[in-house]
Design a protein around this motif. Structure first.
Motif, PDB file in Angstrom:
ATOM      1  N   GLU A 160       0.813  -1.301   0.094  1.00  0.00           N
ATOM      2  CA  GLU A 160       0.200   0.010  -0.187  1.00  0.00           C
ATOM      3  C   GLU A 160       0.705   1.491   0.082  1.00  0.00           C
ATOM      4  O   GLU A 160       1.793   1.367   0.806  1.00  0.00           O
ATOM      5  N   ILE A 168       1.150   5.070   0.726  1.00  0.00           N
ATOM      6  CA  ILE A 168       0.300   6.530   1.744  1.00  0.00           C
ATOM      7  C   ILE A 168       1.475   7.665   1.427  1.00  0.00           C
ATOM      8  O   ILE A 168       2.278   7.510   1.390  1.00  0.00           O
ATOM      9  N   GLU A 197       2.197  10.348   4.109  1.00  0.00           N
ATOM     10  CA  GLU A 197       2.316  11.186   5.484  1.00  0.00           C
ATOM     11  C   GLU A 197       3.517  11.616   5.709  1.00  0.00           C
ATOM     12  O   GLU A 197       4.730  11.357   5.127  1.00  0.00           O
ATOM     13  N   GLN A 234      -9.803  -1.148   1.294  1.00  0.00           N
ATOM     14  CA  GLN A 234      -9.336  -0.674   2.330  1.00  0.00           C
ATOM     15  C   GLN A 234      -7.951  -1.228   2.928  1.00  0.00           C
ATOM     16  O   GLN A 234      -8.025  -2.706   2.684  1.00  0.00           O
ATOM     17  N   TYR A 270      -7.029   3.219   5.741  1.00  0.00           N
ATOM     18  CA  TYR A 270      -7.020   3.894   4.338  1.00  0.00           C
ATOM     19  C   TYR A 270      -7.870   3.217   3.360  1.00  0.00           C
ATOM     20  O   TYR A 270      -7.974   2.074   3.360  1.00  0.00           O
ATOM     21  N   ASP A 280      -7.187   7.728  -0.239  1.00  0.00           N
ATOM     22  CA  ASP A 280      -5.683   8.394   0.505  1.00  0.00           C
ATOM     23  C   ASP A 280      -4.695   7.321   0.428  1.00  0.00           C
ATOM     24  O   ASP A 280      -3.817   7.372   1.219  1.00  0.00           O
ATOM     25  N   CYS A 281      -5.035   6.423  -0.237  1.00  0.00           N
ATOM     26  CA  CYS A 281      -3.822   5.072  -0.476  1.00  0.00           C
ATOM     27  C   CYS A 281      -4.133   4.615  -1.717  1.00  0.00           C
ATOM     28  O   CYS A 281      -5.121   4.560  -2.586  1.00  0.00           O
TER      29      CYS A 281
END
Length: 307
Positions: A63, A65, A67, A91, A105, A110-111
């Protein structure tokens, strides 16, 4: 560190072939190291390496992401099947102490969930299957070739005196004495029974099994490997037929990576690219050349028939 210092520092005890779990683990790691060279990535962010991505993907999925204003590859727990009309994962729950995150996520929001293959299978269980056979085979070969070749006969003694005489006789041979004399009691008190099954006849099938298993493992990931169980020369048609099954799984892995990385680029504004590398790309080029040559031969044969 010099070689001499290395060998003094390292534990150089013999490899424990009887420890099958350790043998399987080592064989799996050896194969995984080779597989890290399957794909090459371009334009990765400075904080991400190919190793970071492939370590997760080879387990089944990865995944991406964002951050702390940076893109990160992670491996979380997949969920959200009930939110997909086709019951696919939507998810991923990710926890990372270093980034101080622990949340769920959503793919495409958002991923991005990148798959190694359509079933999130990864390569570990494929490798484990073959490496389990190799570990058993290596142990059998070790026992047969190392100890079986030494143990050519069984010696039985009628009493303690005969046993001690036999041991002294054998020790003299081991020490390399130019001559050793057997006592009369030794010859009268012991019985020597030759052991069967210590010849090369049993080793050859074992070697062929190990060669075949290693070849099948390599073939599963697009690496050609010599394997001739027919014990005779193979024709070019036979070897080219063997090559034809080398790449499908790698093609699937590349397709999933390309699709996933394309989604990463669209969602996070990156320009990452992925492609086949080294041996795998060469194999594909050679196969394409073989196909073109075969098509040219077929066309020439058709023209000859028409004439």
């Amino acid at each position: 560190m010099t070689n001499e210092q290395y060998f003094k520092k390292k534990d150089l005890s013999l490899y424990d072939f009887k420890n099958k779990e350790m043998s399987v683990t080592f064989l799996m790691k050896e194969m995984l190291v080779k597989l890290y060279s399957i794909f090459e990535y371009e334009n990765l962010p400075e904080n991400i390496t190919k190793r970071n991505i492939e370590t997760y993907l080879m387990r089944g999925h990865c995944e991406f992401i964002e951050e702390k204003d940076q893109l990160w590859p992670m491996m979380g727990g997949l969920c959200g099947v009930e939110k997909s009309p086709v019951y696919d994962f939507t998810q991923a729950t990710i926890a990372n102490p270093a980034l101080k995150i622990s949340k769920t996520y959503t793919d495409g929001v958002d991923c991005v969930i990148v798959r190694n293959d359509p079933l999130y299978m990864g390569v570990y269980e494929i490798i484990r299957r073959y490496c389990s056979i190799l570990a058993e085979g290596n142990l059998s070969l070790y026992m047969w070739a190392s100890f079986g070749s030494r143990l050519t006969a069984a010696i039985s003694a009628q009493d303690e005196t005969a046993r001690k005489s036999a041991e002294e006789f054998i020790e003299n041979i081991i020490r390399g004495e130019y001559s050793t004399i057997a006592e009369g009691k030794l010859l009268e008190g012991i019985k020597v029974s030759p052991l069967s099954g210590t010849g090369n006849g049993g080793i050859l099938p074992l070697l062929e099994m190990l060669q075949y298993t290693q070849a099948e493992l390599n073939k599963a990931f697009g690496l050609s490997s010599n394997n001739n169980r027919k014990r005779e020369a193979l024709s070019s048609d036979e070897t080219s037929t063997d090559d034809a099954i080398l790449l499908p799984f790698i093609d699937v892995m590349l397709e999933e990576r390309e699709e996933g990385i394309d989604k990463v680029n669209k969602l996070f504004g990156t320009d990452i690219k992925v492609r086949k590398a080294s041996s795998w790309e060469i194999v594909e080029e050679e196969m394409e050349a073989q196909v073109e040559a075969l098509e040219a031969e077929a066309d020439a044969a058709d023209e000859a028939d028409q004439d």
